[in-house]
Write a protein that holds these residues in place. Structure first.
Motif, PDB file in Angstrom:
ATOM      1  N   ARG A  22      47.075  64.387 -48.289  1.00  0.00           N
ATOM      2  CA  ARG A  22      46.189  65.343 -47.630  1.00  0.00           C
ATOM      3  C   ARG A  22      44.799  65.338 -48.262  1.00  0.00           C
ATOM      4  O   ARG A  22      43.776  65.433 -47.562  1.00  0.00           O
ATOM      5  N   ALA A  23      44.740  65.236 -49.584  1.00  0.00           N
ATOM      6  CA  ALA A  23      43.449  65.204 -50.278  1.00  0.00           C
ATOM      7  C   ALA A  23      42.633  63.994 -49.843  1.00  0.00           C
ATOM      8  O   ALA A  23      41.431  64.089 -49.554  1.00  0.00           O
ATOM      9  N   ARG A  24      43.301  62.854 -49.789  1.00  0.00           N
ATOM     10  CA  ARG A  24      42.622  61.641 -49.351  1.00  0.00           C
ATOM     11  C   ARG A  24      42.217  61.765 -47.879  1.00  0.00           C
ATOM     12  O   ARG A  24      41.136  61.303 -47.487  1.00  0.00           O
ATOM     13  N   GLY A  25      43.050  62.388 -47.083  1.00  0.00           N
ATOM     14  CA  GLY A  25      42.701  62.601 -45.687  1.00  0.00           C
ATOM     15  C   GLY A  25      41.473  63.476 -45.536  1.00  0.00           C
ATOM     16  O   GLY A  25      40.605  63.215 -44.695  1.00  0.00           O
ATOM     17  N   ALA A  26      41.385  64.527 -46.357  1.00  0.00           N
ATOM     18  CA  ALA A  26      40.255  65.445 -46.263  1.00  0.00           C
ATOM     19  C   ALA A  26      38.938  64.758 -46.582  1.00  0.00           C
ATOM     20  O   ALA A  26      37.959  64.863 -45.825  1.00  0.00           O
ATOM     21  N   LEU A  27      38.889  64.039 -47.699  1.00  0.00           N
ATOM     22  CA  LEU A  27      37.606  63.469 -48.114  1.00  0.00           C
ATOM     23  C   LEU A  27      37.285  62.159 -47.390  1.00  0.00           C
ATOM     24  O   LEU A  27      36.119  61.893 -47.087  1.00  0.00           O
ATOM     25  N   LEU A  28      38.307  61.358 -47.098  1.00  0.00           N
ATOM     26  CA  LEU A  28      38.049  60.189 -46.267  1.00  0.00           C
ATOM     27  C   LEU A  28      37.669  60.629 -44.859  1.00  0.00           C
ATOM     28  O   LEU A  28      36.781  60.038 -44.224  1.00  0.00           O
ATOM     29  N   GLY A  29      38.324  61.682 -44.367  1.00  0.00           N
ATOM     30  CA  GLY A  29      37.984  62.217 -43.051  1.00  0.00           C
ATOM     31  C   GLY A  29      36.557  62.719 -42.994  1.00  0.00           C
ATOM     32  O   GLY A  29      35.863  62.542 -41.986  1.00  0.00           O
ATOM     33  N   LEU A  30      36.103  63.336 -44.073  1.00  0.00           N
ATOM     34  CA  LEU A  30      34.710  63.789 -44.152  1.00  0.00           C
ATOM     35  C   LEU A  30      33.766  62.601 -44.036  1.00  0.00           C
ATOM     36  O   LEU A  30      32.806  62.622 -43.257  1.00  0.00           O
ATOM     37  N   ASP A 262      44.221  67.488 -34.436  1.00  0.00           N
ATOM     38  CA  ASP A 262      44.334  66.037 -34.325  1.00  0.00           C
ATOM     39  C   ASP A 262      43.048  65.387 -34.819  1.00  0.00           C
ATOM     40  O   ASP A 262      41.948  65.725 -34.360  1.00  0.00           O
ATOM     41  N   PHE A 263      43.167  64.434 -35.733  1.00  0.00           N
ATOM     42  CA  PHE A 263      41.977  63.884 -36.380  1.00  0.00           C
ATOM     43  C   PHE A 263      41.036  63.213 -35.397  1.00  0.00           C
ATOM     44  O   PHE A 263      39.838  63.535 -35.331  1.00  0.00           O
ATOM     45  N   ARG A 264      41.529  62.257 -34.659  1.00  0.00           N
ATOM     46  CA  ARG A 264      40.668  61.490 -33.754  1.00  0.00           C
ATOM     47  C   ARG A 264      39.936  62.407 -32.782  1.00  0.00           C
ATOM     48  O   ARG A 264      38.717  62.309 -32.611  1.00  0.00           O
ATOM     49  N   GLU A 265      40.679  63.306 -32.149  1.00  0.00           N
ATOM     50  CA  GLU A 265      40.070  64.169 -31.138  1.00  0.00           C
ATOM     51  C   GLU A 265      39.097  65.169 -31.749  1.00  0.00           C
ATOM     52  O   GLU A 265      38.048  65.464 -31.166  1.00  0.00           O
ATOM     53  N   ALA A 266      39.432  65.703 -32.911  1.00  0.00           N
ATOM     54  CA  ALA A 266      38.546  66.677 -33.554  1.00  0.00           C
ATOM     55  C   ALA A 266      37.205  66.050 -33.901  1.00  0.00           C
ATOM     56  O   ALA A 266      36.131  66.616 -33.618  1.00  0.00           O
ATOM     57  N   VAL A 267      37.239  64.867 -34.491  1.00  0.00           N
ATOM     58  CA  VAL A 267      36.002  64.214 -34.912  1.00  0.00           C
ATOM     59  C   VAL A 267      35.168  63.781 -33.707  1.00  0.00           C
ATOM     60  O   VAL A 267      33.950  63.999 -33.667  1.00  0.00           O
ATOM     61  N   LEU A 268      35.794  63.190 -32.711  1.00  0.00           N
ATOM     62  CA  LEU A 268      35.037  62.734 -31.547  1.00  0.00           C
ATOM     63  C   LEU A 268      34.467  63.904 -30.753  1.00  0.00           C
ATOM     64  O   LEU A 268      33.365  63.804 -30.187  1.00  0.00           O
ATOM     65  N   THR A 269      35.199  65.004 -30.706  1.00  0.00           N
ATOM     66  CA  THR A 269      34.653  66.197 -30.049  1.00  0.00           C
ATOM     67  C   THR A 269      33.392  66.656 -30.753  1.00  0.00           C
ATOM     68  O   THR A 269      32.372  66.949 -30.115  1.00  0.00           O
ATOM     69  N   ALA A 270      33.430  66.705 -32.080  1.00  0.00           N
ATOM     70  CA  ALA A 270      32.255  67.124 -32.842  1.00  0.00           C
ATOM     71  C   ALA A 270      31.092  66.158 -32.636  1.00  0.00           C
ATOM     72  O   ALA A 270      29.949  66.577 -32.419  1.00  0.00           O
ATOM     73  N   VAL A 271      31.366  64.872 -32.706  1.00  0.00           N
ATOM     74  CA  VAL A 271      30.310  63.869 -32.551  1.00  0.00           C
ATOM     75  C   VAL A 271      29.623  64.005 -31.195  1.00  0.00           C
ATOM     76  O   VAL A 271      28.380  63.998 -31.095  1.00  0.00           O
ATOM     77  N   ASN A 272      30.396  64.135 -30.140  1.00  0.00           N
ATOM     78  CA  ASN A 272      29.829  64.122 -28.796  1.00  0.00           C
ATOM     79  C   ASN A 272      29.149  65.428 -28.403  1.00  0.00           C
ATOM     80  O   ASN A 272      28.482  65.484 -27.360  1.00  0.00           O
ATOM     81  N   MET A 273      29.261  66.466 -29.232  1.00  0.00           N
ATOM     82  CA  MET A 273      28.495  67.685 -29.005  1.00  0.00           C
ATOM     83  C   MET A 273      27.074  67.561 -29.526  1.00  0.00           C
ATOM     84  O   MET A 273      26.223  68.404 -29.247  1.00  0.00           O
ATOM     85  N   GLY A 274      26.794  66.528 -30.323  1.00  0.00           N
ATOM     86  CA  GLY A 274      25.447  66.340 -30.823  1.00  0.00           C
ATOM     87  C   GLY A 274      25.061  67.396 -31.846  1.00  0.00           C
ATOM     88  O   GLY A 274      25.861  67.814 -32.669  1.00  0.00           O
ATOM     89  N   LEU A 287      38.718  68.973 -42.202  1.00  0.00           N
ATOM     90  CA  LEU A 287      39.775  69.908 -41.802  1.00  0.00           C
ATOM     91  C   LEU A 287      40.977  69.171 -41.212  1.00  0.00           C
ATOM     92  O   LEU A 287      42.131  69.398 -41.609  1.00  0.00           O
ATOM     93  N   SER A 288      40.705  68.273 -40.279  1.00  0.00           N
ATOM     94  CA  SER A 288      41.809  67.567 -39.620  1.00  0.00           C
ATOM     95  C   SER A 288      42.419  66.514 -40.534  1.00  0.00           C
ATOM     96  O   SER A 288      43.623  66.237 -40.455  1.00  0.00           O
ATOM     97  N   GLY A 289      41.620  65.936 -41.423  1.00  0.00           N
ATOM     98  CA  GLY A 289      42.153  64.990 -42.382  1.00  0.00           C
ATOM     99  C   GLY A 289      43.093  65.656 -43.361  1.00  0.00           C
ATOM    100  O   GLY A 289      44.136  65.090 -43.738  1.00  0.00           O
ATOM    101  N   ALA A 290      42.759  66.879 -43.787  1.00  0.00           N
ATOM    102  CA  ALA A 290      43.658  67.640 -44.661  1.00  0.00           C
ATOM    103  C   ALA A 290      44.916  68.055 -43.907  1.00  0.00           C
ATOM    104  O   ALA A 290      46.011  68.103 -44.469  1.00  0.00           O
ATOM    105  N   THR A 291      44.771  68.344 -42.632  1.00  0.00           N
ATOM    106  CA  THR A 291      45.914  68.753 -41.814  1.00  0.00           C
ATOM    107  C   THR A 291      46.896  67.603 -41.616  1.00  0.00           C
ATOM    108  O   THR A 291      48.115  67.779 -41.766  1.00  0.00           O
ATOM    109  N   GLN A 292      46.398  66.433 -41.287  1.00  0.00           N
ATOM    110  CA  GLN A 292      47.268  65.316 -40.908  1.00  0.00           C
ATOM    111  C   GLN A 292      47.440  64.256 -41.988  1.00  0.00           C
ATOM    112  O   GLN A 292      48.368  63.453 -41.919  1.00  0.00           O
TER     113      GLN A 292
END
Length: 337
Positions: A22-30, A262-274, A287-292
């Protein structure tokens, strides 16, 4: 304030591997979110669509993190050095040691809050006076707050306390609240809390009547309707700056809630909101990286993440987010059963 009694306890010593995942997911996800969002920073959704259609992956040949990743590494290394004993004096000393007093020419990046802080520190001002500048409400603390949640896994209040100490040098008011919300949310996710509990943990550590809390509640309330509804609920139309902590943090949590973690969807949603897309995607990714966990991050996104280049903070060059994640997770012998 919201209750955080629904946050699970930290994994036992037998689950050290889970905590590290989870720790690696959080910071790699960031870092992944930062790199995915960087090309769309300060853009409108219509501009993103006109240029790329819907962003579904990296849109540059050499994706890399920005100041968000390098400042998260900065805070992570600082936390690894001092742990729960962290004080404003420690943070201030690190800003001088790693940034302000280095003989590397002019400051090479980051936002107005960091520039204002450095100007004050170089003038001899100390915390909390160093945080008294025109952009103390920015998302500059929120972008570097995930390491505190990783360190204080399952302890949102402690994560928020530490984030506020870090932020005392550079931020005030809503800028502090935004960082605390992110730190607490990541801490809850690190313990396996469901999405609703992650959001509740973030709200529990900031004032109910704060701008950040109001924006976060609005974003999450409409998250089931998708990114356009989230954006409409919190974006300050016509305002020239996109790094408002209440807005950026709410967009990130809204993306996280819309994707139900969900990691993929969370990140892409944020990106496409600009808007401040590198920061909102970085926070949603944490957040999603720590979750998954790190295994949920697509390999084609994770592989290009290299050690920091030091583009913004030369002192952070060569440090990798995974190195920092491992430093913040205790070994089996340090964990209580």
């Amino acid at each position: 304030m919201s209750s955080i009694t629904c946050v699970p306890t930290v994994p036992s010593s037998g689950n050290t591997a889970e905590l590290r995942e989870r720790a690696r997911g959080a910071l790699l996800g960031l870092a992944v979110g930062d790199a995915l969002g960087a090309p769309a920073e300060n853009m409108k959704p219509s501009e993103i669509r006109s240029r790329w259609g819907r962003i579904t992956g990296y849109v540059t040949d050499t994706p890399a993190g920005t100041d968000d990743t390098e400042y998260a590494i900065f805070s992570g290394l600082l936390l690894a050095r001092h742990g729960s004993a962290l004080t404003p004096a420690h943070v201030e000393a690190a800003w001088h040691e790693w940034i302000a007093d280095r003989d590397e020419g002019p400051f090479r990046g980051a936002g107005f809050s960091e520039r204002g802080t450095l100007e004050n520190l170089r003038r001899g001002l100390a915390a909390p006076i160093s945080a008294q500048h025109r952009h103390a409400w920015s998302d500059g603390l929120a972008m570097r707050a995930a390491p505190f949640g990783v360190f204080a896994a399952g302890r949102p209040a402690e994560a928020a306390r530490l984030a506020a100490i870090d932020g005392s040098v550079s931020h005030e008011g809503e800028g502090i609240y935004g960082g605390q919300a992110v730190a607490a949310g990541v801490a809850a996710a690190m313990a396996g809390a469901p999405t609703i509990a992650v959001v509740a943990s973030a709200l529990a550590v900031i004032p109910d009547d704060s701008w950040t809390a109001r924006s976060l509640r609005r974003a999450v309330a409409v998250a089931h309707r998708g990114e356009r509804a989230v954006r409409s609920a919190v974006v300050i139309g016509g305002y020239p700056w996109t790094d408002l902590a209440p807005e950026a943090v709410a967009l990130a949590f809204g993306a996280y809630a819309a994707a139900d973690g969900d990691f993929r969807e969370a990140v892409l949603t944020a990106v496409n909101m600009g808007r401040d897309a590198d920061t909102t995607a970085a926070v949603a990714g944490a957040l999603s990286g720590a979750t998954q966990g790190a295994s949920a991050i697509p390999s084609e996104w994770a592989s290009p993440i290299a050690p920091a280049r030091g583009t913004c903070l030369p002192a952070m060059a060569g440090h990798h987010v995974l190195e920092v994640a491992d430093l913040l997770v205790p070994g089996p012998e340090e964990m209580t059963p």
